[in-house]
Enzyme design. Structure first.
Site, PDB file in Angstrom:
ATOM      1  N   ASP A 153       0.853  -1.191   0.000  1.00  0.00           N
ATOM      2  CA  ASP A 153       0.000   0.000   0.000  1.00  0.00           C
ATOM      3  C   ASP A 153       0.885   1.237   0.000  1.00  0.00           C
ATOM      4  OD1 ASP A 153      -1.813   2.112   0.668  1.00  0.00           O
ATOM      5  OD2 ASP A 153      -3.191   0.650   1.557  1.00  0.00           O
ATOM      6  N   SER A 216     -12.154  -5.927  -6.139  1.00  0.00           N
ATOM      7  CA  SER A 216     -12.188  -4.473  -5.877  1.00  0.00           C
ATOM      8  C   SER A 216     -13.042  -3.790  -6.952  1.00  0.00           C
ATOM      9  CB  SER A 216     -10.772  -3.905  -5.809  1.00  0.00           C
ATOM     10  OG  SER A 216     -10.041  -4.124  -7.002  1.00  0.00           O
ATOM     11  N   ARG A 217     -12.419  -3.409  -8.069  1.00  0.00           N
ATOM     12  CA  ARG A 217     -13.160  -2.890  -9.205  1.00  0.00           C
ATOM     13  C   ARG A 217     -12.554  -3.497 -10.471  1.00  0.00           C
ATOM     14  NH1 ARG A 217     -16.747  -2.004  -6.336  1.00  0.00           N
ATOM     15  NH2 ARG A 217     -17.781  -0.037  -5.842  1.00  0.00           N
ATOM     16  N   ASP A 241     -14.413 -11.178  -9.233  1.00  0.00           N
ATOM     17  CA  ASP A 241     -15.767 -10.822  -8.799  1.00  0.00           C
ATOM     18  C   ASP A 241     -16.249  -9.595  -9.563  1.00  0.00           C
ATOM     19  OD1 ASP A 241     -18.090 -10.873  -7.025  1.00  0.00           O
ATOM     20  OD2 ASP A 241     -17.259  -9.035  -6.160  1.00  0.00           O
ATOM     21  N   GLU A 246     -18.657  -4.048 -16.589  1.00  0.00           N
ATOM     22  CA  GLU A 246     -19.924  -4.434 -15.941  1.00  0.00           C
ATOM     23  C   GLU A 246     -21.055  -3.543 -16.421  1.00  0.00           C
ATOM     24  OE1 GLU A 246     -19.960  -4.553 -11.622  1.00  0.00           O
ATOM     25  OE2 GLU A 246     -18.048  -5.603 -11.679  1.00  0.00           O
ATOM     26  N   HIS A 263     -20.016  -9.727  -9.041  1.00  0.00           N
ATOM     27  CA  HIS A 263     -19.846  -8.547  -8.155  1.00  0.00           C
ATOM     28  C   HIS A 263     -20.710  -8.666  -6.897  1.00  0.00           C
ATOM     29  CE1 HIS A 263     -19.067  -3.901  -7.969  1.00  0.00           C
ATOM     30  NE2 HIS A 263     -19.033  -4.465  -6.761  1.00  0.00           N
ATOM     31  N   GLY A 266     -19.207  -8.275  -1.631  1.00  0.00           N
ATOM     32  CA  GLY A 266     -19.637  -7.538  -0.435  1.00  0.00           C
ATOM     33  C   GLY A 266     -21.068  -7.820  -0.033  1.00  0.00           C
TER      34      GLY A 266
HETATM   35  N1  NAD Z   1     -16.535  -6.544  -4.923  1.00  0.00           N
HETATM   36  C1  NAD Z   1     -17.222  -5.949  -3.977  1.00  0.00           C
HETATM   37  O1  NAD Z   1     -18.341  -6.320  -3.684  1.00  0.00           O
HETATM   38  C2  NAD Z   1     -16.598  -4.811  -3.214  1.00  0.00           C
HETATM   39  C3  NAD Z   1     -17.021  -4.598  -1.894  1.00  0.00           C
HETATM   40  C4  NAD Z   1     -16.426  -3.557  -1.192  1.00  0.00           C
HETATM   41  C5  NAD Z   1     -15.474  -2.740  -1.783  1.00  0.00           C
HETATM   42  N2  NAD Z   1     -15.107  -2.968  -3.069  1.00  0.00           N
HETATM   43  C6  NAD Z   1     -14.076  -2.130  -3.705  1.00  0.00           C
HETATM   44  O2  NAD Z   1     -12.875  -2.276  -2.961  1.00  0.00           O
HETATM   45  C7  NAD Z   1     -12.284  -1.007  -2.794  1.00  0.00           C
HETATM   46  C8  NAD Z   1     -11.443  -0.997  -1.530  1.00  0.00           C
HETATM   47  O3  NAD Z   1     -12.294  -1.064  -0.392  1.00  0.00           O
HETATM   48  P1  NAD Z   1     -11.703  -0.781   1.067  1.00  0.00           P
HETATM   49  O4  NAD Z   1     -12.833  -0.830   2.015  1.00  0.00           O
HETATM   50  O5  NAD Z   1     -10.566  -1.690   1.356  1.00  0.00           O
HETATM   51  O6  NAD Z   1     -11.195   0.694   0.875  1.00  0.00           O
HETATM   52  P2  NAD Z   1     -10.224   1.513   1.830  1.00  0.00           P
HETATM   53  O7  NAD Z   1     -10.359   2.929   1.415  1.00  0.00           O
HETATM   54  O8  NAD Z   1     -10.482   1.156   3.252  1.00  0.00           O
HETATM   55  O9  NAD Z   1      -8.765   0.970   1.454  1.00  0.00           O
HETATM   56  C9  NAD Z   1      -8.189   1.129   0.194  1.00  0.00           C
HETATM   57  C10 NAD Z   1      -6.682   1.106   0.368  1.00  0.00           C
HETATM   58  O10 NAD Z   1      -6.085   1.079  -0.930  1.00  0.00           O
HETATM   59  C11 NAD Z   1      -4.883   1.828  -0.851  1.00  0.00           C
HETATM   60  N3  NAD Z   1      -4.439   2.193  -2.182  1.00  0.00           N
HETATM   61  C12 NAD Z   1      -4.846   3.200  -2.970  1.00  0.00           C
HETATM   62  N4  NAD Z   1      -4.166   3.192  -4.138  1.00  0.00           N
HETATM   63  C13 NAD Z   1      -3.315   2.137  -4.085  1.00  0.00           C
HETATM   64  C14 NAD Z   1      -2.370   1.589  -4.989  1.00  0.00           C
HETATM   65  N5  NAD Z   1      -2.146   2.117  -6.189  1.00  0.00           N
HETATM   66  N6  NAD Z   1      -1.696   0.473  -4.610  1.00  0.00           N
HETATM   67  C15 NAD Z   1      -1.901  -0.090  -3.395  1.00  0.00           C
HETATM   68  N7  NAD Z   1      -2.759   0.411  -2.498  1.00  0.00           N
HETATM   69  C16 NAD Z   1      -3.479   1.509  -2.841  1.00  0.00           C
HETATM   70  C17 NAD Z   1      -5.273   3.020   0.018  1.00  0.00           C
HETATM   71  O11 NAD Z   1      -4.118   3.650   0.562  1.00  0.00           O
HETATM   72  C18 NAD Z   1      -6.135   2.347   1.080  1.00  0.00           C
HETATM   73  O12 NAD Z   1      -5.396   1.960   2.209  1.00  0.00           O
HETATM   74  C19 NAD Z   1     -13.463  -0.034  -2.775  1.00  0.00           C
HETATM   75  O13 NAD Z   1     -13.079   1.261  -3.197  1.00  0.00           O
HETATM   76  C20 NAD Z   1     -14.439  -0.656  -3.731  1.00  0.00           C
HETATM   77  O14 NAD Z   1     -14.248  -0.145  -5.021  1.00  0.00           O
HETATM   78  C21 NAD Z   1     -15.639  -3.999  -3.792  1.00  0.00           C
HETATM   79  O1  DEZ Z   2     -18.106  -0.810  -3.159  1.00  0.00           O
HETATM   80  C1  DEZ Z   2     -18.849  -1.615  -2.600  1.00  0.00           C
HETATM   81  O2  DEZ Z   2     -19.229  -1.465  -1.420  1.00  0.00           O
HETATM   82  C2  DEZ Z   2     -19.293  -2.859  -3.305  1.00  0.00           C
HETATM   83  O3  DEZ Z   2     -18.727  -2.953  -4.551  1.00  0.00           O
HETATM   84  C3  DEZ Z   2     -20.763  -3.012  -3.301  1.00  0.00           C
HETATM   85  O4  DEZ Z   2     -21.080  -4.133  -2.556  1.00  0.00           O
HETATM   86  C4  DEZ Z   2     -21.286  -3.133  -4.683  1.00  0.00           C
HETATM   87  O5  DEZ Z   2     -22.505  -3.694  -4.709  1.00  0.00           O
HETATM   88  P1  DEZ Z   2     -23.804  -2.908  -5.207  1.00  0.00           P
HETATM   89  O6  DEZ Z   2     -23.944  -1.716  -4.384  1.00  0.00           O
HETATM   90  O7  DEZ Z   2     -23.638  -2.526  -6.639  1.00  0.00           O
HETATM   91  O8  DEZ Z   2     -24.883  -3.876  -5.044  1.00  0.00           O
END
Ligand code: NAD
Ligand code: DEZ
Length: 390
Positions: A153, A216-217, A241, A246, A263, A266
């Site tokens: 990170d 993540s995305r 995921d 999408e 997806h 979460g």
């Molecule tokens: N698939 C899903 O259902 C789902 C669910 C929740 C979140 N997400 C995605 O996951 C992402 C992360 O969630 P989170 O709760 O951990 O966020 P968060 O903000 O708590 O943590 C993200 C971390 O990534 C770090 N970061 C930023 N750029 C970086 C890089 N280039 N290399 C390495 N680290 C880097 C940041 O410093 C931070 O510590 C969300 O923004 C969301 O897009 C997806």
């Molecule tokens: O960023 C998030 O929290 C997740 O990607 C989230 O769970 C996406 O799910 P949605 O809100 O599209 O159902």
């Protein structure tokens, strides 16, 4: 006051009913089921409660002249144009951390399923990319399984946070990589195509089998390049995921993956319920309304889905048993099968997410455990896995 909400916000209308029981002026709620709210609703909306599928930009805001408040029940915010919101004077909240436990469970379930299939846990290092809420939740559970986890990170490393690093070569040399970063295209550490063709080629090079997980995305991993690297015969397994375009997915990509899901990383019941609860709490605070919501625990306990999953555990478990317990609570393979069976239409992808089955979290697993669970080593391990000991 009209609150417009995505219909896929469990518990939302129930919470508003509780608020209405406390006040004279009834709060009105109308829900929408498509990605974008209908124009007729936007025209009357005072507050909008969305999920990640709703794109909020200047065009949407122009249709919502009364809108004062926007909340997304998600962690990610890349679907919201915050500059346009600021220009329109609309307050904005997201839900940091709200479904982090679900994402941690998702990664644990992927590792459990693949390890049982291969009859071996990964022995090399596991690189967690992004040490925020979801990355930590995933890393913690994998540590509980006995894996050797480290956190890459650079933003946190630059801020002096201990236990994280900015060593990209160490990432590429790891056996497993799990991505947990926000989608960013600017700044010092943009994440779009963090895993591009070059990074994927370097990661997958060599004799050792590698595993890439992305919850993540989608655009964090260059999907076409990933497909080409795997199709080219690299020793690379991948779990996706999230998808670059999408709700569109490509059959030819899915067929190259060991696990593919729509997806839903979460989407535990508690994670989704928490989004509704957190947003309404923030909205109430911003409105300065002296109305009370139940505590989140009280609210969750009101649903049968929030109850314990009980497991007898008289004997000390080995890693296979730990994996089976994880899969008993959440089995990622079922989500994989649903996506593979579904026609590759964007509407079908959305329907899988909208009609997603209720999912428990690992923390709902209560072990009726023997004396083995009382040692310091097992207490640490079970806590990391978020299992409860009765
Ligand atoms: N698939 C899903 O259902 C789902 C669910 C929740 C979140 N997400 C995605 O996951 C992402 C992360 O969630 P989170 O709760 O951990 O966020 P968060 O903000 O708590 O943590 C993200 C971390 O990534 C770090 N970061 C930023 N750029 C970086 C890089 N280039 N290399 C390495 N680290 C880097 C940041 O410093 C931070 O510590 C969300 O923004 C969301 O897009 C997806
Ligand atoms: O960023 C998030 O929290 C997740 O990607 C989230 O769970 C996406 O799910 P949605 O809100 O599209 O159902």
């Amino acid at each position: 006051m009209l609150l417009v909400a995505d219909a896929n916000l469990p518990g939302f209308t129930r919470l508003v009913d509780e608020l209405n029981a406390q006040c004279e002026t009834a709060l009105q709620v109308e829900t929408y089921t498509e990605r974008q709210p209908p124009k007729a609703l936007l025209a009357r909306a005072d507050a909008l409660f969305i999920r990640s599928v709703t794109r909020v930009d200047a065009e949407l805001l122009a249709q919502a002249p009364q809108l004062q408040w926007l909340g997304t029940a998600t962690i990610g915010t890349d679907h919201v144009d915050v500059i346009a919101l600021h220009a329109a004077g609309v307050r904005f909240h997201s839900c940091p951390g709200v479904n982090a436990n679900a994402v941690g469970d998702y990664v644990a379930s992927a590792i459990a399923a693949l390890s049982l299939a291969q009859d071996a846990l990964p022995t090399g290092e596991v690189a967690i990319i992004g040490a925020g809420n979801t990355g930590r939740a995933a890393g913690q559970r994998l540590t509980g399984l006995g894996l050797n986890v480290h956190y890459y990170d650079p933003p946190l490393a630059a801020a002096g946070v201990a236990e994280v690093h900015a060593d990209w070569q160490r990432v590429l040399q790891s056996q497993v990589v799990s991505c947990h970063v926000p989608l960013t295209v600017q700044g010092e550490h943009p994440t779009r195509h963090l895993f591009d063709a070059k990074a994927l080629g370097e990661f997958a090079g060599g004799e050792q089998g590698k595993l890439l997980i992305n919850a993540s995305r989608g655009p964090v991993v260059a999907e076409q390049a990933l497909a080409e690297v795997i199709a080219g015969g690299a020793q690379l397994q991948a779990v996706l995921d999230v998808w670059e375009h999408e709700p569109a997915t490509k059959t030819e990509v899915i067929e190259l993956l060991v696990l593919a899901t729509p997806h839903i990383a979460g989407h535990s019941f508690a994670g989704k319920l928490g989004g509704s609860w957190q947003l309404l709490k923030k909205w109430l605070t911003d409105q300065g309304l002296a109305l009370q919501l139940p505590s989140f625990q009280q609210f969750l306990q009101g649903y049968p889905e929030g109850q314990a999953v009980v497991q007898q555990a008289p004997d000390e478990p080995d890693w296979r048993t730990l994996c089976r317990w994880i899969l008993q609570v959440y089995d990622i393979r079922k989500d994989d099968q649903l996506l593979r069976r579904t026609a590759r239409q964007p509407a079908a992808f959305d329907a899988l997410r909208r009609d997603y089955a209720v999912r428990a979290e690992l923390s709902q697993l209560h072990l009726q455990a023997g004396a083995w669970a009382q040692t310091r080593r097992w207490q640490k391990c079970l806590t990391e896995l978020t299992f409860q000991i009765d």
